[in-house]
Design a protein around this motif. Sequence first.
Motif, PDB file in Angstrom:
ATOM      1  N   THR A  53       0.829  -1.204   0.000  1.00  7.96           N
ATOM      2  CA  THR A  53       0.000   0.000   0.000  1.00  7.96           C
ATOM      3  C   THR A  53       0.863   1.254   0.000  1.00  7.96           C
ATOM      4  OG1 THR A  53      -1.777  -1.164   1.164  1.00  7.96           O
ATOM      5  CG2 THR A  53      -1.814   1.235   1.239  1.00  7.96           C
TER       6      THR A  53
ATOM      7  N   ALA B  47       2.329   1.747  -3.439  1.00  4.33           N
ATOM      8  CA  ALA B  47       1.362   2.302  -4.383  1.00  4.33           C
ATOM      9  C   ALA B  47       1.274   3.816  -4.316  1.00  4.33           C
ATOM     10  CB  ALA B  47      -0.014   1.686  -4.130  1.00  4.33           C
ATOM     11  N   THR B  48       1.795   4.423  -3.234  1.00  9.45           N
ATOM     12  CA  THR B  48       1.754   5.889  -3.124  1.00  9.45           C
ATOM     13  C   THR B  48       2.880   6.559  -3.897  1.00  9.45           C
ATOM     14  OG1 THR B  48       3.139   5.969  -1.126  1.00  9.45           O
ATOM     15  CG2 THR B  48       0.759   5.654  -0.816  1.00  9.45           C
TER      16      THR B  48
ATOM     17  N   ALA C 199      -2.658   1.796  -8.402  1.00  8.98           N
ATOM     18  CA  ALA C 199      -1.764   2.954  -8.321  1.00  8.98           C
ATOM     19  C   ALA C 199      -1.702   3.678  -9.661  1.00  8.98           C
ATOM     20  CB  ALA C 199      -0.365   2.508  -7.906  1.00  8.98           C
TER      21      ALA C 199
END
Length: 606
Positions: free
Chosen positions: A432, A435-436, A463
């Motif tokens: 997670t 994905a940023t 993403a």
Amino acid sequence: MGLFSWLVIRTASAFGLLPHQRVRRYKVTLFGEALGTFTLPIGDHMEKPDAFIRPVLTPPFRIEFGEDSYYYWAEPDPDGGHKTVEFHPPTPELREEAARFYNTANGLIAPGRPDPARQQPLPTRSLEEVQLIRAILDHRDTDRPYLDYAAWLSAKGDPYGDFIRLTLGIAALPEGDERRGRLEERVGKIVAKYGPRWALPLAKIGIYPGVYIGGYDGYFPTIFHGPKGVIEELDIERDALVFPANAPRLFHAAPFLQKLKVAHGDLTVGEFAAIPQFAQLESLSLSVAGGTAEDVRRFSESPHLSGVRELGLSGCRIGPEGVEHLARAEWLAGVHSLDLGSNALGDDGVAALAGTPNIANLTTLDLRYNGLTDRGLIALCRSPHLARLEVLNLESNEFTAESVRTLVTAPFAQTLTSLNLSSTQLGADALTVLATGAFPALTALEISYCTTSDEGVRAVVTAPFFRAIEVFRANSSGAGDATATALAAHGFVQLRELELANNAISDAGVEVVARSKAVTKLTTLKLNDNPFRAAGTSAVAAADMPLLEHLDLCRVACGPEGARALAAAPHFKSLKQLWISEENVGVAGREALLRRFKDDVVTFMS
């Protein structure tokens, strides 16, 4: 032992090609040079098998497999071709005789120990030839110096000049051009007549010019010659007799060598430090014994590596102390691609590497299997010297979300085109965070075999950077139907290769992906070991994937219905490989697939 050696032995044994062999005494000659008299297998291929004199085209080569030794060499065939002879001596007496043949023919006192009394001096080259060779080494990107060398050889009556010129001519013509076929025929005649002599200098240092796999006769005298008619790349295994004593003979036999791979478990990196011919190499890959930090220091201080742009030291067990020496190597500043996989560097070693300005030109860095944790990755990501990095392989280390946060803000996050995080124990929280990241240049991402879930893979797939991804591998990652739905929601993307093997994708998940625009550019699709059945398989068969070349559906319960759908697929005109489980398709499914794709495309797996 390399793959080639393994195939020779396994295939030969499996098909019973190594029985007790009939033998007799022969006087062996190598291009007129008498090697001695030896007891060898009867040459049934010879015009006169009972003749006392037996000519050979190469010295014998040896493969050791446990306590067994296998010998093979090339001989002329009466039909004008070549024959590879294999000898697996079945008795202690014949094993001793085969070893004597091997040592004598190769000028050895004992295996791996050259006999100085039998080492002939290297032939000298004229100043003019040396200058022509140097012109090629300095201007590899143009054909002109190769043609100049070819003209010089031809003027001296050397047919190798015609070989170089014709080979360059073939490379300049497209496939299917009728002129290409005529040139290839002329080259074939030249090689048949003169090739064995050209191959002899390499054969005399244990490099076999060809392949020999369980009865398949693959003696090709010019197998190492590239599209410019000269040898520029070589892979050398431990069965060869090159290093350390015969390096000058290697480069005399292959004066244009620029890419070299060496696998030899009895040598250390330090033993390659003092080879002056390495100065002409652009690519060097060593897979050798560990040695000590002192060996790495000697290698790092070598004055002959300034031209190397690609360096592979995989599996050399350099360790943290050794990599400190490597980090100080002045020539490292010229290296663009560095493979340090499987070297037990640990976090301290990677920190030492990250701190040297000598890595400022790296565009590719491979650190797989090095026992790295968050501390090592954070040190790497904070290095001010990796701003040009494009390819980073971190496979089989162990990280958490903590170091991934540093990764997404690293200077090289802006330049990375390929990132491998497979088997790094990343959980959903770490993915997670991944994905940023922006990753504006990223086109290849691997997250297979992580301890994640559908949630983590779905985060990556949703993403923003994923729209530009061309290669995505997430095998055994916990991906399920939600990931498949997220992938389909993108519409048109750049995906060329998609691997989602051994996940939890059902018929519904496969159907939604197969009907989407996300798969239209795929050349490779691997969905093996997923729980979908005939409905999902039929959806794959109906998908708009006109470029698909490789499809893996092993251990998918597609049934005869799914197999028939694949056989009728409207868009699989480019398919080159289909892997599928025979027990899951039945007799009717098997026949349908073979009618459509033939057995050179379909591979039935267990």
